[in-house]
Design an enzyme around this catalytic site. Structure first.
Site, PDB file in Angstrom:
ATOM      1  N   ASP A 252       0.859  -1.174   0.000  1.00  0.00           N
ATOM      2  CA  ASP A 252       0.000   0.000   0.000  1.00  0.00           C
ATOM      3  C   ASP A 252       0.893   1.221   0.000  1.00  0.00           C
ATOM      4  OD1 ASP A 252      -2.543   1.436   0.235  1.00  0.00           O
ATOM      5  OD2 ASP A 252      -1.884   1.935   2.261  1.00  0.00           O
TER       6      ASP A 252
ATOM      7  N   GLU B 129      -1.421  -1.291  -5.949  1.00  0.00           N
ATOM      8  CA  GLU B 129      -2.523  -0.559  -6.576  1.00  0.00           C
ATOM      9  C   GLU B 129      -2.047   0.157  -7.838  1.00  0.00           C
ATOM     10  OE1 GLU B 129      -5.985   1.238  -3.926  1.00  0.00           O
ATOM     11  OE2 GLU B 129      -4.033   1.676  -3.058  1.00  0.00           O
TER      12      GLU B 129
ATOM     13  N   ASP C 191      -3.758   1.115   6.819  1.00  0.00           N
ATOM     14  CA  ASP C 191      -2.811   0.837   5.740  1.00  0.00           C
ATOM     15  C   ASP C 191      -2.453  -0.642   5.644  1.00  0.00           C
ATOM     16  OD1 ASP C 191      -2.750   3.561   5.132  1.00  0.00           O
ATOM     17  OD2 ASP C 191      -1.155   3.945   6.575  1.00  0.00           O
TER      18      ASP C 191
END
Length: 383
Positions: free
Chosen positions: A179, A273, A357
């Site tokens: 992340d 991501e 997170d």
């Protein structure tokens, strides 16, 4: 198992005065050809509504000094301009821009039967011969091309593109989710947090001080009606500012290279991501912090290193609700239930306590593994 790849090696050059003059001519000629060919293409299209198929050879008749530099450097300008036009017409944005002197001065030449070569302490280039150099790594393989550049601080480099062989790294049986963040650079699904070095912030005071001095030198030169190119004090200060930026860039790249290789070495699948970084930097409050973090450069490094060393980088859709989904039971919160300032929360369904997170990185890993499985099934043709 060995794998053949193309790898770039960056080498510091120490040209003598004659060689520096040749580089200056080469930078100038390639910049001139780019600007002249681009200008003529624009004029031709405005008049005839068709693309002009111009080449550097056409301009050598009118500008004979173009013959003084490497012809392959000019040919590469033609290829790069053609590629830029092709990209623009496919995407609809990023129209080629005119080049300015002193901004990214460089030229590229190709190796033809040993015209580009290396010894223990020199780099050989067409039309100029051997140049003293410092090699950070041993170069093994076939040199395909060389890009010569000069930094704003006055240093010269050669980036050699080499066809070489790397050993595929052994499988570890470990997979990880990442992340990306601003407080922490990355948070891993195993709970590890890597602090954000904030390279620009650390040198911001020094950079601001040097830029203020540069602004004063600019004002003095203008008051004396002198060109900035003729002001020695301005030029000296300009180099000082460039050296601060250079230090920021070099320390950031060193950090990103070491971190990305460490992740590739220790994990088989890395899930991250697929962030819309171009859109995110439009936020004026976050733009500087995001740019300083260099997420795009980091994911690019992960991508090509994974390909080199036989690992897999999986990009999870940017709209996947990784932060708002409980990694324990899959319960999905609304945006109102989990505003950005809330960094930890308890799931109302299973009561699991979630670090925002770490929870996001676990969800990114799980989604990435699903995508990796689907990709494998699709590649084998199984139903």
């Amino acid at each position: 198992m060995p794998k053949q790849i193309l790898k770039a090696y960056k080498i510091r050059l120490y040209p003598n005065e004659e060689q520096q003059i040749f580089f200056a001519k080469s930078f100038g000629c390639t910049r001139f050809i780019w600007n002249r060919m681009l200008s003529d293409k624009i004029d031709h299209y405005n008049e005839h509504k068709t693309e002009l198929k111009n080449t550097p050879a056409q301009y050598k008749k009118e500008f004979e000094w173009l013959k003084e530099v490497d012809s392959l450097a000019l040919a590469n300008v033609q290829q790069n301009l053609r590629a830029a036009y092709s990209t623009f017409f496919k995407s609809g944005f990023g129209f080629p821009k005119f080049k300015k002197k002193g901004q990214r001065d460089s030229y590229t030449t190709n190796n033809q039967k040993g015209t580009v070569a290396v010894t223990n302490n020199t780099v050989k280039l067409p039309k100029i011969g051997h140049i003293n150099a410092k090699f950070p790594n041993k170069i093994n393989g076939l040199i395909k091309s060389a890009t010569i550049s000069k930094t704003p601080s006055g240093k010269y480099y050669a980036s050699l593109l080499v066809e070489t062989v790397v050993e595929v790294l052994p499988k570890t049986g470990s997979n990880i989710g990442l992340d990306l963040g601003l407080t922490d650079f990355i948070v891993l699904s195993d709970g590890t947090k890597v602090a954000n070095p904030k390279f620009l912030s650390k040198l911001q005071d020094r950079l601001t001080r040097e830029q203020k001095i540069l602004a004063k030198r600019t004002a003095v030169a203008k008051a004396d009606q002198r060109k900035l190119s003729d002001s020695r004090n301005y030029q000296k200060q300009k180099i000082k500012v460039a050296k601060v930026y250079e230090k920021i860039t070099n320390t950031r790249k060193d950090f990103l290279h070491k971190l990305s290789f460490n992740l590739i070495k220790n994990h088989d699948v890395i899930a991250v991501e697929d962030l819309n970084i171009k859109g995110m930097v439009k936020n004026k409050k976050l733009a500087k912090a995001i740019s300083d973090s260099s997420w795009s450069t980091f994911t690019t490094m992960l991508n090509y290193k994974a390909e080199w060393y036989g690992k897999a980088l999986i990009k999870v859709d940017r709209w996947y609700p990784s932060s708002k989904t409980c990694s324990g039971c899959g319960h999905l919160l609304t945006k109102a239930e989990l505003p950005l300032q809330v960094r930890s929360w308890s799931c109302p369904s299973c009561q699991q306590k979630n670090d925002r997170d770490i929870n996001a990185s676990i969800n990114i890993l799980n989604e990435g593994l699903k995508l990796a499985t689907l990709k494998t099934v699709g590649a084998t043709g199984l139903a």
